[in-house]
Design a protein around this motif. Sequence first.
Motif, PDB file in Angstrom:
ATOM      1  N   VAL A  84       0.861  -1.170   0.000  1.00  0.00           N
ATOM      2  CA  VAL A  84       0.000   0.000   0.000  1.00  0.00           C
ATOM      3  C   VAL A  84       0.902   1.225   0.000  1.00  0.00           C
ATOM      4  O   VAL A  84       1.813   1.327   0.827  1.00  0.00           O
ATOM      5  CB  VAL A  84      -0.947   0.021   1.206  1.00  0.00           C
ATOM      6  CG1 VAL A  84      -1.797   1.289   1.204  1.00  0.00           C
ATOM      7  CG2 VAL A  84      -1.841  -1.216   1.195  1.00  0.00           C
ATOM      8  N   TYR A  85       0.649   2.142  -0.917  1.00  0.00           N
ATOM      9  CA  TYR A  85       1.466   3.343  -1.079  1.00  0.00           C
ATOM     10  C   TYR A  85       0.719   4.548  -0.524  1.00  0.00           C
ATOM     11  O   TYR A  85      -0.469   4.742  -0.803  1.00  0.00           O
ATOM     12  CB  TYR A  85       1.806   3.566  -2.550  1.00  0.00           C
ATOM     13  CG  TYR A  85       2.870   2.618  -3.048  1.00  0.00           C
ATOM     14  CD1 TYR A  85       4.160   3.073  -3.310  1.00  0.00           C
ATOM     15  CD2 TYR A  85       2.598   1.269  -3.238  1.00  0.00           C
ATOM     16  CE1 TYR A  85       5.147   2.200  -3.746  1.00  0.00           C
ATOM     17  CE2 TYR A  85       3.580   0.391  -3.670  1.00  0.00           C
ATOM     18  CZ  TYR A  85       4.849   0.859  -3.926  1.00  0.00           C
ATOM     19  OH  TYR A  85       5.831  -0.007  -4.361  1.00  0.00           O
ATOM     20  N   TYR A  86       1.441   5.371   0.241  1.00  0.00           N
ATOM     21  CA  TYR A  86       0.862   6.519   0.917  1.00  0.00           C
ATOM     22  C   TYR A  86       1.639   7.787   0.583  1.00  0.00           C
ATOM     23  O   TYR A  86       2.869   7.790   0.673  1.00  0.00           O
ATOM     24  CB  TYR A  86       0.935   6.357   2.435  1.00  0.00           C
ATOM     25  CG  TYR A  86       0.235   5.144   2.992  1.00  0.00           C
ATOM     26  CD1 TYR A  86      -1.084   5.221   3.412  1.00  0.00           C
ATOM     27  CD2 TYR A  86       0.900   3.932   3.122  1.00  0.00           C
ATOM     28  CE1 TYR A  86      -1.723   4.115   3.944  1.00  0.00           C
ATOM     29  CE2 TYR A  86       0.266   2.822   3.652  1.00  0.00           C
ATOM     30  CZ  TYR A  86      -1.045   2.922   4.068  1.00  0.00           C
ATOM     31  OH  TYR A  86      -1.672   1.822   4.598  1.00  0.00           O
ATOM     32  N   CYS A  87       0.941   8.865   0.244  1.00  0.00           N
ATOM     33  CA  CYS A  87       1.622  10.152   0.217  1.00  0.00           C
ATOM     34  C   CYS A  87       1.639  10.733   1.620  1.00  0.00           C
ATOM     35  O   CYS A  87       0.787  10.427   2.457  1.00  0.00           O
ATOM     36  CB  CYS A  87       1.002  11.115  -0.798  1.00  0.00           C
ATOM     37  SG  CYS A  87      -0.733  11.516  -0.564  1.00  0.00           S
ATOM     38  N   TYR A  88       2.645  11.582   1.872  1.00  0.00           N
ATOM     39  CA  TYR A  88       2.930  12.031   3.232  1.00  0.00           C
ATOM     40  C   TYR A  88       3.389  13.478   3.242  1.00  0.00           C
ATOM     41  O   TYR A  88       4.149  13.919   2.375  1.00  0.00           O
ATOM     42  CB  TYR A  88       4.029  11.151   3.832  1.00  0.00           C
ATOM     43  CG  TYR A  88       4.611  11.681   5.116  1.00  0.00           C
ATOM     44  CD1 TYR A  88       3.988  11.439   6.335  1.00  0.00           C
ATOM     45  CD2 TYR A  88       5.789  12.420   5.113  1.00  0.00           C
ATOM     46  CE1 TYR A  88       4.525  11.923   7.515  1.00  0.00           C
ATOM     47  CE2 TYR A  88       6.328  12.905   6.288  1.00  0.00           C
ATOM     48  CZ  TYR A  88       5.695  12.654   7.491  1.00  0.00           C
ATOM     49  OH  TYR A  88       6.237  13.138   8.658  1.00  0.00           O
ATOM     50  N   GLY A  98      -1.983  10.256   3.246  1.00  0.00           N
ATOM     51  CA  GLY A  98      -3.061   9.891   2.352  1.00  0.00           C
ATOM     52  C   GLY A  98      -3.725   8.605   2.800  1.00  0.00           C
ATOM     53  O   GLY A  98      -3.265   7.925   3.724  1.00  0.00           O
ATOM     54  N   GLN A  99      -4.817   8.251   2.125  1.00  0.00           N
ATOM     55  CA  GLN A  99      -5.581   7.072   2.534  1.00  0.00           C
ATOM     56  C   GLN A  99      -4.920   5.769   2.112  1.00  0.00           C
ATOM     57  O   GLN A  99      -5.299   4.697   2.608  1.00  0.00           O
ATOM     58  CB  GLN A  99      -7.008   7.148   1.964  1.00  0.00           C
ATOM     59  CG  GLN A  99      -7.174   6.660   0.526  1.00  0.00           C
ATOM     60  CD  GLN A  99      -6.809   7.682  -0.529  1.00  0.00           C
ATOM     61  OE1 GLN A  99      -6.289   8.752  -0.241  1.00  0.00           O
ATOM     62  NE2 GLN A  99      -7.108   7.342  -1.784  1.00  0.00           N
ATOM     63  N   GLY A 100      -3.958   5.833   1.226  1.00  0.00           N
ATOM     64  CA  GLY A 100      -3.276   4.659   0.720  1.00  0.00           C
ATOM     65  C   GLY A 100      -3.915   4.128  -0.546  1.00  0.00           C
ATOM     66  O   GLY A 100      -5.135   4.160  -0.708  1.00  0.00           O
ATOM     67  N   THR A 101      -3.069   3.648  -1.455  1.00  0.00           N
ATOM     68  CA  THR A 101      -3.548   3.004  -2.666  1.00  0.00           C
ATOM     69  C   THR A 101      -2.761   1.711  -2.871  1.00  0.00           C
ATOM     70  O   THR A 101      -1.535   1.688  -2.748  1.00  0.00           O
ATOM     71  CB  THR A 101      -3.453   3.938  -3.890  1.00  0.00           C
ATOM     72  OG1 THR A 101      -4.038   3.310  -5.029  1.00  0.00           O
ATOM     73  CG2 THR A 101      -2.016   4.331  -4.211  1.00  0.00           C
ATOM     74  N   GLN A 102      -3.472   0.633  -3.164  1.00  0.00           N
ATOM     75  CA  GLN A 102      -2.860  -0.687  -3.275  1.00  0.00           C
ATOM     76  C   GLN A 102      -2.172  -0.859  -4.621  1.00  0.00           C
ATOM     77  O   GLN A 102      -2.765  -0.602  -5.674  1.00  0.00           O
ATOM     78  CB  GLN A 102      -3.924  -1.777  -3.104  1.00  0.00           C
ATOM     79  CG  GLN A 102      -3.394  -3.196  -3.276  1.00  0.00           C
ATOM     80  CD  GLN A 102      -2.516  -3.632  -2.130  1.00  0.00           C
ATOM     81  OE1 GLN A 102      -2.879  -3.458  -0.962  1.00  0.00           O
ATOM     82  NE2 GLN A 102      -1.355  -4.201  -2.444  1.00  0.00           N
ATOM     83  N   VAL A 103      -0.931  -1.317  -4.581  1.00  0.00           N
ATOM     84  CA  VAL A 103      -0.189  -1.724  -5.769  1.00  0.00           C
ATOM     85  C   VAL A 103       0.149  -3.200  -5.611  1.00  0.00           C
ATOM     86  O   VAL A 103       0.787  -3.592  -4.639  1.00  0.00           O
ATOM     87  CB  VAL A 103       1.093  -0.896  -5.948  1.00  0.00           C
ATOM     88  CG1 VAL A 103       1.960  -1.467  -7.068  1.00  0.00           C
ATOM     89  CG2 VAL A 103       0.742   0.559  -6.223  1.00  0.00           C
ATOM     90  N   THR A 104      -0.290  -4.001  -6.570  1.00  0.00           N
ATOM     91  CA  THR A 104      -0.014  -5.431  -6.552  1.00  0.00           C
ATOM     92  C   THR A 104       0.697  -5.812  -7.840  1.00  0.00           C
ATOM     93  O   THR A 104       0.180  -5.570  -8.935  1.00  0.00           O
ATOM     94  CB  THR A 104      -1.303  -6.245  -6.407  1.00  0.00           C
ATOM     95  OG1 THR A 104      -1.983  -5.860  -5.208  1.00  0.00           O
ATOM     96  CG2 THR A 104      -0.994  -7.736  -6.354  1.00  0.00           C
ATOM     97  N   VAL A 105       1.876  -6.399  -7.706  1.00  0.00           N
ATOM     98  CA  VAL A 105       2.691  -6.805  -8.851  1.00  0.00           C
ATOM     99  C   VAL A 105       2.746  -8.327  -8.849  1.00  0.00           C
ATOM    100  O   VAL A 105       3.362  -8.935  -7.969  1.00  0.00           O
ATOM    101  CB  VAL A 105       4.098  -6.211  -8.792  1.00  0.00           C
ATOM    102  CG1 VAL A 105       4.868  -6.567 -10.056  1.00  0.00           C
ATOM    103  CG2 VAL A 105       4.027  -4.697  -8.607  1.00  0.00           C
ATOM    104  N   SER A 106       2.100  -8.933  -9.823  1.00  0.00           N
ATOM    105  CA  SER A 106       1.970 -10.387  -9.848  1.00  0.00           C
ATOM    106  C   SER A 106       1.684 -10.857 -11.257  1.00  0.00           C
ATOM    107  O   SER A 106       0.998 -10.185 -12.028  1.00  0.00           O
ATOM    108  CB  SER A 106       0.839 -10.831  -8.919  1.00  0.00           C
ATOM    109  OG  SER A 106       0.646 -12.237  -8.984  1.00  0.00           O
ATOM    110  N   SER A 107       2.205 -12.032 -11.595  1.00  0.00           N
ATOM    111  CA  SER A 107       1.899 -12.652 -12.865  1.00  0.00           C
ATOM    112  C   SER A 107       0.663 -13.546 -12.773  1.00  0.00           C
ATOM    113  O   SER A 107       0.172 -14.039 -13.764  1.00  0.00           O
ATOM    114  CB  SER A 107       3.093 -13.477 -13.356  1.00  0.00           C
ATOM    115  OG  SER A 107       3.427 -14.489 -12.420  1.00  0.00           O
TER     116      SER A 107
END
Length: 115
Positions: free
Chosen positions: A93-97, A106-115
Amino acid sequence: QVQFVESGGGLVQPGGSLRLSCAASGFTFHYYVMKWYRQAPGKERELVAGVTSDGGRKTYAESVKGRFAISRDNRRKTVYLQMNNLKPEDTAVYYCYLNADHDYWGQGTQVTVSS
């Protein structure tokens, strides 16, 4: 009141790219350093990147150097994180600060890296 709206996360295959955005309001955006953090499952939150108030200087975690790029548009009051050559280890989960005599997230945004 300080407020952030994050967007741009999602599911991507290894080697792919995403661009995260964080739109800010409630403070004088161009006075402040902005940063991106991330938190992976079971791990502590870590600093990913930072950018000075005028966008002139940028810093990155060693793990993302050469792959990620932070930028900002002070007219739009938005900070971005361009993420290239994504790896499964970038899943988080990525957050701006903001630090303005207080921590703001920030509320967070999910980044998922997967095949």
